[in-house]
Write an enzyme that holds these catalytic residues in place. Structure first.
Site, PDB file in Angstrom:
ATOM      1  N   ALA A  25      62.605 -54.772  85.341  1.00 17.03           N
ATOM      2  CA  ALA A  25      63.463 -54.223  86.388  1.00 17.03           C
ATOM      3  C   ALA A  25      64.890 -54.784  86.334  1.00 17.03           C
ATOM      4  O   ALA A  25      65.838 -54.119  86.767  1.00 17.03           O
ATOM      5  CB  ALA A  25      62.838 -54.492  87.757  1.00 17.03           C
ATOM      6  N   HIS A 122      54.447 -48.313  83.091  1.00 13.22           N
ATOM      7  CA  HIS A 122      54.110 -48.134  84.504  1.00 13.22           C
ATOM      8  C   HIS A 122      54.417 -46.732  85.027  1.00 13.22           C
ATOM      9  O   HIS A 122      54.500 -46.522  86.225  1.00 13.22           O
ATOM     10  CB  HIS A 122      54.827 -49.201  85.350  1.00 13.22           C
ATOM     11  CG  HIS A 122      54.356 -50.601  85.036  1.00 13.22           C
ATOM     12  ND1 HIS A 122      55.087 -51.726  85.305  1.00 13.22           N
ATOM     13  CD2 HIS A 122      53.206 -51.035  84.473  1.00 13.22           C
ATOM     14  CE1 HIS A 122      54.404 -52.801  84.918  1.00 13.22           C
ATOM     15  NE2 HIS A 122      53.278 -52.410  84.397  1.00 13.22           N
ATOM     16  N   CYS A 158      45.352 -28.142  95.249  1.00 14.29           N
ATOM     17  CA  CYS A 158      44.057 -28.581  95.778  1.00 14.29           C
ATOM     18  C   CYS A 158      44.182 -29.317  97.111  1.00 14.29           C
ATOM     19  O   CYS A 158      43.171 -29.746  97.663  1.00 14.29           O
ATOM     20  CB  CYS A 158      43.365 -29.478  94.738  1.00 14.29           C
ATOM     21  SG  CYS A 158      44.066 -31.125  94.663  1.00 14.29           S
ATOM     22  N   THR A 196      62.901 -59.289  82.812  1.00 15.63           N
ATOM     23  CA  THR A 196      61.555 -59.253  83.389  1.00 15.63           C
ATOM     24  C   THR A 196      61.121 -60.660  83.752  1.00 15.63           C
ATOM     25  O   THR A 196      61.359 -61.599  82.999  1.00 15.63           O
ATOM     26  CB  THR A 196      60.526 -58.570  82.449  1.00 15.63           C
ATOM     27  OG1 THR A 196      59.208 -58.816  82.937  1.00 15.63           O
ATOM     28  CG2 THR A 196      60.641 -59.051  81.015  1.00 15.63           C
ATOM     29  N   ILE A 239      72.537 -59.390  82.012  1.00 15.54           N
ATOM     30  CA  ILE A 239      72.213 -58.561  80.845  1.00 15.54           C
ATOM     31  C   ILE A 239      73.432 -57.756  80.391  1.00 15.54           C
ATOM     32  O   ILE A 239      73.719 -57.676  79.193  1.00 15.54           O
ATOM     33  CB  ILE A 239      71.033 -57.615  81.187  1.00 15.54           C
ATOM     34  CG1 ILE A 239      69.773 -58.452  81.443  1.00 15.54           C
ATOM     35  CG2 ILE A 239      70.790 -56.600  80.078  1.00 15.54           C
ATOM     36  CD1 ILE A 239      68.676 -57.714  82.191  1.00 15.54           C
TER      37      ILE A 239
HETATM   38  P1  NAD Z   1      60.763 -58.389  88.385  1.00 13.97           P
HETATM   39  O1  NAD Z   1      61.445 -57.893  89.615  1.00 13.97           O
HETATM   40  O2  NAD Z   1      59.506 -59.129  88.523  1.00 13.97           O
HETATM   41  O3  NAD Z   1      61.772 -59.325  87.565  1.00 13.97           O
HETATM   42  C1  NAD Z   1      63.072 -58.918  87.261  1.00 13.97           C
HETATM   43  C2  NAD Z   1      63.782 -60.117  86.668  1.00 13.97           C
HETATM   44  O4  NAD Z   1      65.063 -59.677  86.212  1.00 13.97           O
HETATM   45  C3  NAD Z   1      64.032 -61.254  87.662  1.00 13.97           C
HETATM   46  O5  NAD Z   1      63.525 -62.455  87.129  1.00 13.97           O
HETATM   47  C4  NAD Z   1      65.569 -61.288  87.814  1.00 13.97           C
HETATM   48  O6  NAD Z   1      66.059 -62.600  87.907  1.00 13.97           O
HETATM   49  C5  NAD Z   1      66.029 -60.646  86.540  1.00 13.97           C
HETATM   50  N1  NAD Z   1      67.304 -59.924  86.654  1.00 13.97           N
HETATM   51  C6  NAD Z   1      67.655 -59.013  87.592  1.00 13.97           C
HETATM   52  N2  NAD Z   1      68.857 -58.492  87.317  1.00 13.97           N
HETATM   53  C7  NAD Z   1      69.295 -59.120  86.182  1.00 13.97           C
HETATM   54  C8  NAD Z   1      70.481 -59.012  85.402  1.00 13.97           C
HETATM   55  N3  NAD Z   1      71.454 -58.150  85.712  1.00 13.97           N
HETATM   56  N4  NAD Z   1      70.605 -59.818  84.313  1.00 13.97           N
HETATM   57  C9  NAD Z   1      69.616 -60.705  83.985  1.00 13.97           C
HETATM   58  N5  NAD Z   1      68.470 -60.822  84.677  1.00 13.97           N
HETATM   59  C10 NAD Z   1      68.304 -60.029  85.765  1.00 13.97           C
HETATM   60  O7  NAD Z   1      60.623 -57.137  87.422  1.00 13.97           O
HETATM   61  P2  NAD Z   1      59.508 -56.816  86.347  1.00 13.97           P
HETATM   62  O8  NAD Z   1      59.132 -58.056  85.604  1.00 13.97           O
HETATM   63  O9  NAD Z   1      59.978 -55.613  85.629  1.00 13.97           O
HETATM   64  O10 NAD Z   1      58.248 -56.381  87.235  1.00 13.97           O
HETATM   65  C11 NAD Z   1      58.460 -55.537  88.353  1.00 13.97           C
HETATM   66  C12 NAD Z   1      57.568 -54.312  88.449  1.00 13.97           C
HETATM   67  O11 NAD Z   1      58.157 -53.397  89.352  1.00 13.97           O
HETATM   68  C13 NAD Z   1      57.459 -53.531  87.209  1.00 13.97           C
HETATM   69  O12 NAD Z   1      56.114 -53.365  87.053  1.00 13.97           O
HETATM   70  C14 NAD Z   1      58.119 -52.169  87.440  1.00 13.97           C
HETATM   71  O13 NAD Z   1      57.201 -51.129  87.200  1.00 13.97           O
HETATM   72  C15 NAD Z   1      58.476 -52.130  88.864  1.00 13.97           C
HETATM   73  N6  NAD Z   1      59.910 -51.869  89.177  1.00 13.97           N
HETATM   74  C16 NAD Z   1      60.654 -50.945  88.464  1.00 13.97           C
HETATM   75  C17 NAD Z   1      62.000 -50.733  88.768  1.00 13.97           C
HETATM   76  C18 NAD Z   1      62.795 -49.740  87.960  1.00 13.97           C
HETATM   77  O14 NAD Z   1      62.241 -48.778  87.436  1.00 13.97           O
HETATM   78  N7  NAD Z   1      64.112 -49.920  87.828  1.00 13.97           N
HETATM   79  C19 NAD Z   1      62.602 -51.459  89.798  1.00 13.97           C
HETATM   80  C20 NAD Z   1      61.818 -52.379  90.529  1.00 13.97           C
HETATM   81  C21 NAD Z   1      60.475 -52.568  90.189  1.00 13.97           C
HETATM   82 ZN    ZN Z   2      45.886 -31.439  93.316  1.00 19.32          ZN
END
Ligand code: NAD
Ligand code: ZN
Length: 258
Positions: A25, A122, A158, A196, A239
Site C-alpha cells: 500500500a 488481493h 441472483c 509493504t 518511494i
Molecule cells: P501496510 O499498510 O501494512 O504497509 C504499508 C507500508 O508502507 C508501511 O510500513 C508504511 O510505512 C509504508 N509507506 C507508506 N507510504 C510510503 C512511502 N511513500 N514511501 C515509503 N514507505 C511508505 O500495507 P501492505 O503491507 O500493503 O498491507 C496492507 C493490505 O491492505 C494489503 O493487503 C492491501 O490489499 C490492502 N490495501 C491496499 C491499498 C491500495 O490498493 N492502495 C491501500 C490500503 C490497503
Molecule cells: Zn449473484
C-alpha cells in the site's frame, strides 16, 4: 544511514536479470490512497473500519455494508493517478530485465502506469463481485446505484450480496495467482519489497520463497519491517524519491559472456 545503501542496491539491480517485486500500500500513498499500517494508515485513523474487511461481519450486518459502500463511493482510489514510484517500476522493466510485480494493492495504478506483468494478490477494487453467483462487473454500476439511493445494492442476477472483488480478512487467495507469484519469487535473482509492512501473509511469505531460492532481498519502506534482518539491504525513505533516483541509474541489462 540508509541513503548509504543506495550504491549497494544499485549494484544488485545492475547484476539482476529476473526481478520479483512485492508491492504494498505504501506504493500508492503518494497517489493519495491511505495505507493500513503506516503512520497515517486507516488502522490508526479509523480502527472501526476494520469490520468492513471482515467477511462475516459484512455478510451479517447491513450497517457494515452501508459503511462499506459509503467508503467505496468516496474512495480516493476513484480519482487517483499513478505516481513516480509506479512510473519508476515501468522504467525498470525497460532496462531489459524480466520483472514480475506482485501487488497487494487493489487500485490498478501499477497497471495504469504501463506495467504488464502485474499479479494482483488481493484482487481489485474496480470490479464488484456477487458473493453467491460470482458475477463480476464494473464497480461503477454498484456505486452509481448506491449514490442514487440504494443503500445496499444486490446482484441483478441472483439477489446476492455484492462486494468489491477483493480478498477479505480470512478469505483464501486465488490459488492460480498464488502459484504464479510463487514461481516469480522462486525464479528471481533479486526480490524487491516496496511499500509493504510485510505483516500480511501469505503475501510476506513470498520473501522467504525468494530468499530460500537464492535471491537477494532488498526492502524499500518508510518504517522497519519484520524482514529487515533477512534483507541484503534496507532503504528507508519516500518511494517517490528513492525509487526514481535509483532506477534512473540502472544500466541496460547485458548478459555476462560466460
Ligand atoms: P501496510 O499498510 O501494512 O504497509 C504499508 C507500508 O508502507 C508501511 O510500513 C508504511 O510505512 C509504508 N509507506 C507508506 N507510504 C510510503 C512511502 N511513500 N514511501 C515509503 N514507505 C511508505 O500495507 P501492505 O503491507 O500493503 O498491507 C496492507 C493490505 O491492505 C494489503 O493487503 C492491501 O490489499 C490492502 N490495501 C491496499 C491499498 C491500495 O490498493 N492502495 C491501500 C490500503 C490497503
Ligand atoms: Zn449473484
Amino acid at each position: 544511514m540508509d541513503a548509504n545503501n543506495e550504491p549497494q542496491v544499485l549494484s544488485l539491480l545492475n547484476r539482476a536479470r529476473r526481478i520479483f517485486v512485492l508491492a504494498g500500500a505504501g506504493m500508492s500513498t503518494e497517489s493519495g490512497i491511505q495505507d493500513f499500517r503506516g503512520p497515517q494508515g486507516l488502522w490508526r485513523t479509523n480502527p472501526a473500519s476494520q469490520r468492513i474487511f471482515d467477511l462475516q461481519a459484512y455478510i451479517e450486518d447491513p450497517a457494515v455494508r452501508l459503511a462499506a459502500w459509503e467508503m467505496r463511493s468516496s474512495s480516493p482510489i476513484l480519482a487517483a493517478q499513478p505516481n513516480r514510484g509506479h512510473q519508476a517500476l515501468v522504467d525498470l522493466s525497460r532496462t531489459g530485465r524480466d520483472i514480475t510485480i506482485v501487488t497487494q494493492n487493489i487500485d490498478e495504478l501499477q497497471q495504469r502506469a504501463g506495467s504488464r506483468d502485474v499479479l494482483e494478490l488481493h484482487g481489485t477494487f474496480w470490479q464488484s463481485r456477487c458473493l453467491d453467483c460470482d458475477d463480476r462487473r464494473s464497480i461503477d454500476e454498484a456505486i452509481t446505484r448506491f449514490q442514487s439511493g440504494d443503500d445496499d445494492p444486490h446482484c441483478f442476477h441472483c439477489g446476492g450480496i455484492l462486494r468489491t472483488d477483493t480478498v477479505a480478512f480470512g478469505q483464501p487467495l486465488d490459488p492460480r495467482v498464488v502459484a504464479s507469484a510463487m514461481t516469480a519469487a522462486r525464479t528471481s535473482d533479486l526480490a524487491l519489497a516496496i511499500g509493504t509492512s510485510l505483516a500480511v501473509f501469505p503475501a510476506a511469505g513470498l520473501c522467504d520463497v525468494a530468499i530460500q531460492a537464492g535471491a537477494d532481498l532488498v526492502i524499500l519502506n518508510g518504517e522497519p519491517t519484520g524482514y529487515d534482518k533477512q534483507a541484503r539491504a534496507v532503504l528507508r525513505g519516500a518511494i517517490g524519491d528513492v525509487l526514481p533516483r535509483l532506477v534512473s541509474q540502472v544500466e541496460v541489462y547485458r548478459p555476462s559472456p560466460n
